[in-house]
Design a protein around this motif. Structure first.
Motif, mmCIF file in Angstrom:
data_model
loop_
_atom_site.group_PDB
_atom_site.id
_atom_site.type_symbol
_atom_site.label_atom_id
_atom_site.label_comp_id
_atom_site.label_asym_id
_atom_site.label_seq_id
_atom_site.Cartn_x
_atom_site.Cartn_y
_atom_site.Cartn_z
ATOM 1 N N PHE A 1 0.852 -1.188 0.000
ATOM 2 C CA PHE A 1 0.000 0.000 0.000
ATOM 3 C C PHE A 1 0.890 1.241 0.000
ATOM 4 O O PHE A 1 2.042 1.198 0.425
ATOM 5 C CB PHE A 1 -0.901 0.023 1.232
ATOM 6 N N GLY A 2 0.334 2.340 -0.462
ATOM 7 C CA GLY A 2 1.070 3.593 -0.449
ATOM 8 C C GLY A 2 1.288 4.092 0.967
ATOM 9 O O GLY A 2 0.577 3.697 1.901
ATOM 10 N N PRO A 3 2.244 4.993 1.176
ATOM 11 C CA PRO A 3 2.585 5.456 2.529
ATOM 12 C C PRO A 3 1.467 6.219 3.224
ATOM 13 O O PRO A 3 1.419 6.259 4.452
ATOM 14 C CB PRO A 3 3.800 6.361 2.297
ATOM 15 N N TYR A 4 0.554 6.821 2.458
ATOM 16 C CA TYR A 4 -0.537 7.605 3.056
ATOM 17 C C TYR A 4 -1.888 6.893 2.974
ATOM 18 O O TYR A 4 -2.903 7.457 3.394
ATOM 19 C CB TYR A 4 -0.654 8.960 2.346
ATOM 20 N N THR A 5 -1.892 5.691 2.411
ATOM 21 C CA THR A 5 -3.170 5.003 2.163
ATOM 22 C C THR A 5 -3.169 3.582 2.716
ATOM 23 O O THR A 5 -3.888 2.718 2.229
ATOM 24 C CB THR A 5 -3.446 4.956 0.648
ATOM 25 N N ARG A 6 -2.361 3.352 3.720
ATOM 26 C CA ARG A 6 -2.278 2.008 4.281
ATOM 27 C C ARG A 6 -3.530 1.667 5.073
ATOM 28 O O ARG A 6 -4.156 2.543 5.665
ATOM 29 C CB ARG A 6 -1.029 1.871 5.150
ATOM 30 N N PRO A 7 -3.921 0.397 5.085
ATOM 31 C CA PRO A 7 -5.147 0.015 5.792
ATOM 32 C C PRO A 7 -4.991 0.165 7.301
ATOM 33 O O PRO A 7 -3.891 0.037 7.848
ATOM 34 C CB PRO A 7 -5.325 -1.457 5.401
ATOM 35 N N ILE B 1 -6.508 0.503 -14.903
ATOM 36 C CA ILE B 1 -6.406 1.493 -13.834
ATOM 37 C C ILE B 1 -5.171 1.143 -13.010
ATOM 38 O O ILE B 1 -5.057 0.027 -12.490
ATOM 39 C CB ILE B 1 -7.668 1.520 -12.953
ATOM 40 N N TYR B 2 -4.266 2.101 -12.885
ATOM 41 C CA TYR B 2 -2.928 1.796 -12.356
ATOM 42 C C TYR B 2 -2.559 2.698 -11.198
ATOM 43 O O TYR B 2 -2.589 3.930 -11.299
ATOM 44 C CB TYR B 2 -1.913 1.972 -13.493
ATOM 45 N N GLY B 3 -2.211 2.055 -10.072
ATOM 46 C CA GLY B 3 -1.577 2.755 -8.967
ATOM 47 C C GLY B 3 -0.075 2.706 -9.193
ATOM 48 O O GLY B 3 0.538 1.637 -9.079
ATOM 49 N N PRO B 4 0.581 3.809 -9.515
ATOM 50 C CA PRO B 4 1.957 3.778 -10.018
ATOM 51 C C PRO B 4 3.038 3.490 -8.977
ATOM 52 O O PRO B 4 4.192 3.246 -9.340
ATOM 53 C CB PRO B 4 2.140 5.178 -10.605
ATOM 54 N N LEU B 5 2.681 3.494 -7.686
ATOM 55 C CA LEU B 5 3.686 3.221 -6.662
ATOM 56 C C LEU B 5 3.786 1.722 -6.345
ATOM 57 O O LEU B 5 4.467 1.322 -5.406
ATOM 58 C CB LEU B 5 3.358 4.012 -5.387
ATOM 59 N N ASP B 6 3.150 0.914 -7.128
ATOM 60 C CA ASP B 6 3.050 -0.531 -6.913
ATOM 61 C C ASP B 6 4.430 -1.196 -6.960
ATOM 62 O O ASP B 6 5.087 -1.192 -7.999
ATOM 63 C CB ASP B 6 2.148 -1.130 -7.989
ATOM 64 N N PRO B 7 4.900 -1.810 -5.852
ATOM 65 C CA PRO B 7 6.184 -2.515 -5.897
ATOM 66 C C PRO B 7 6.095 -3.866 -6.590
ATOM 67 O O PRO B 7 7.114 -4.443 -6.969
ATOM 68 C CB PRO B 7 6.541 -2.680 -4.412
ATOM 69 N N VAL B 8 4.872 -4.390 -6.738
ATOM 70 C CA VAL B 8 4.682 -5.698 -7.363
ATOM 71 C C VAL B 8 4.695 -5.594 -8.892
ATOM 72 O O VAL B 8 5.198 -6.476 -9.586
ATOM 73 C CB VAL B 8 3.363 -6.337 -6.871
ATOM 74 N N GLN C 1 -8.309 0.325 -5.597
ATOM 75 C CA GLN C 1 -9.730 0.437 -5.264
ATOM 76 C C GLN C 1 -9.954 0.644 -3.768
ATOM 77 O O GLN C 1 -11.001 1.158 -3.364
ATOM 78 C CB GLN C 1 -10.512 -0.795 -5.768
ATOM 79 N N LEU C 2 -8.973 0.291 -2.948
ATOM 80 C CA LEU C 2 -9.044 0.537 -1.513
ATOM 81 C C LEU C 2 -8.328 1.828 -1.132
ATOM 82 O O LEU C 2 -8.753 2.530 -0.207
ATOM 83 C CB LEU C 2 -8.413 -0.632 -0.741
ATOM 84 N N GLU C 3 -7.255 2.144 -1.823
ATOM 85 C CA GLU C 3 -6.450 3.314 -1.473
ATOM 86 C C GLU C 3 -7.043 4.623 -1.988
ATOM 87 O O GLU C 3 -6.918 5.664 -1.346
ATOM 88 C CB GLU C 3 -5.036 3.145 -2.030
ATOM 89 N N ASP C 4 -7.672 4.558 -3.153
ATOM 90 C CA ASP C 4 -8.271 5.757 -3.756
ATOM 91 C C ASP C 4 -9.597 5.365 -4.403
ATOM 92 O O ASP C 4 -9.725 5.372 -5.629
ATOM 93 C CB ASP C 4 -7.318 6.359 -4.785
ATOM 94 N N PRO C 5 -10.595 5.004 -3.590
ATOM 95 C CA PRO C 5 -11.842 4.489 -4.168
ATOM 96 C C PRO C 5 -12.539 5.481 -5.088
ATOM 97 O O PRO C 5 -13.096 5.075 -6.122
ATOM 98 C CB PRO C 5 -12.698 4.157 -2.939
ATOM 99 N N MET C 6 -12.516 6.765 -4.755
ATOM 100 C CA MET C 6 -13.184 7.745 -5.604
ATOM 101 C C MET C 6 -12.446 7.908 -6.929
ATOM 102 O O MET C 6 -13.076 7.954 -8.003
ATOM 103 C CB MET C 6 -13.287 9.092 -4.888
ATOM 104 N N GLY C 7 -11.113 7.981 -6.867
ATOM 105 C CA GLY C 7 -10.337 8.072 -8.099
ATOM 106 C C GLY C 7 -10.510 6.840 -8.957
ATOM 107 O O GLY C 7 -10.626 6.930 -10.194
ATOM 108 N N PHE C 8 -10.534 5.679 -8.323
ATOM 109 C CA PHE C 8 -10.721 4.421 -9.046
ATOM 110 C C PHE C 8 -12.098 4.385 -9.706
ATOM 111 O O PHE C 8 -12.233 4.047 -10.889
ATOM 112 C CB PHE C 8 -10.563 3.243 -8.083
#
Length: 321
Positions: A207-213, A265-272, A303-310
């Motif tokens: 998860f991103g540093p500001y969007t962790r569960p 739809i791409y979260g660009p900080l993805d380490p995977v 979809q969990l980190e930025d649900p509105m953007g997603f």
């Protein structure tokens, strides 16, 4: 004489440690799964009915190692657009059965999706697929079958992928995934020793540093895994990584050759699936596909980190054709 006495005492100490460790290990291995939170319990019993009057259907395909609950933050938004919103837990995940020993495969998961839609009487309807991670690969197999125009297969209207390792060469599995996938005799031991602490420490970095569960969200994810002793089949489920390499031509070829609308739809900080390697290969392989890149700090679970953007990105895609 002194040395012999010292060795005797040392042996006695280890025996005592062993006698203490055995019941503690037995108790640890029999820790019951966590209770379902009210939100997770509600999700388990929810239905798939959406907006009245729309003919549209969307099927949601979740990722590894979690469940369909990954979609809960965008669920309401989807029901305002689609007549039916259908989310299943794949075999071995969430609230589904988790047989063992069992040969889990992407082919079987795709057949389960087809069987579910036949059961719901939707086999002749045009289906929108929305997928993430592991679900991306299941979608690729469904797309291959659709491309072959085989009877009984889904009629796919559109496909939207997100942060999945659709290319083996750009996929970077986590260390624990590598150990479980190739651990041999070690894998059953690791799966039995896995606990909430190990799980949360392993998942949080994707998860991103500001969007962790939050801790409660992590417990919901862990509850889904522990349901029906799902932690004991994680090593078997991870064989999808080997399957993806073996069937790369089939699955990547399916994406590259179809003519239906495709979006990513791409979260660009993805380490995977790291930026820019993944995105460059995706655009080269699928030049017709459109892409939505979310904010720089969004990572593997967009979809969990930025649900509105997603949701906005997905609705923009769906409304474009």
């Amino acid at each position: 004489m002194v040395r012999r006495d010292r060795l005797r005492r040392m042996r006695e100490w280890w025996v005592q440690v062993g006698l203490l460790a055995v019941p503690l290990l037995a108790a640890y291995l029999h820790i019951p799964p966590p209770q379902l939170s009210p939100a997770l319990h509600s999700w388990k019993s929810s239905d798939s009915v959406g907006v009245v009057g729309s003919p549209e259907i969307v099927v949601l395909l979740h990722g590894f190692p979690t469940s369909s609950y990954d979609w809960y933050k965008i669920w309401e938004g989807l029901t305002l657009r689609f007549h039916r919103v259908i989310a299943l837990d794949f075999l071995g995940f969430g609230f589904s059965d988790k047989p063992r020993p069992h040969h889990y495969s992407i082919f079987e998961q795709a057949s389960i999706v087809e069987a579910l839609l036949r059961h719901l009487g939707l086999q002749n309807r045009r289906i929108n697929l929305l997928s993430h991670d592991y679900g991306d690969i299941v979608a690729q197999e469904l797309l291959y079958r659709f491309k072959q125009n085989r009877s009984g297969r889904l009629t796919i209207k559109s496909l939207c992928l997100s942060n999945g390792g659709i290319f083996p060469e750009t996929h970077r599995p986590l260390l624990l995934q590598k150990l479980l996938k190739d651990g041999g005799m070690l894998s059953p031991i690791l799966t039995r020793l896995m606990n909430f602490f190990v799980f949360s420490r392993g998942l949080t970095p994707v998860f991103g540093p500001y969007t962790r569960p939050s801790e409660s969200e992590l417990w919901d994810m862990w509850a889904g895994i522990r349901n029906n002793d799902g932690n004991l089949v994680i090593d078997s489920l991870l064989q999808y990584i080997n399957q993806r390499k073996k069937f790369r031509r089939r699955w990547v070829g399916a994406l590259a050759s179809v003519t239906i609308p495709i979006h990513f739809i791409y979260g660009p900080l993805d380490p995977v699936n790291p930026y820019p390697e993944f995105l460059e290969l995706y655009r080269k392989t699928l030049p017709r596909s459109t892409v939505s890149i979310l904010d720089d700090h969004i990572s593997h679970y967009p979809q969990l980190e930025d649900p509105m953007g997603f949701l906005n990105a997905y609705m923009g895609f769906i409304n474009s054709f």
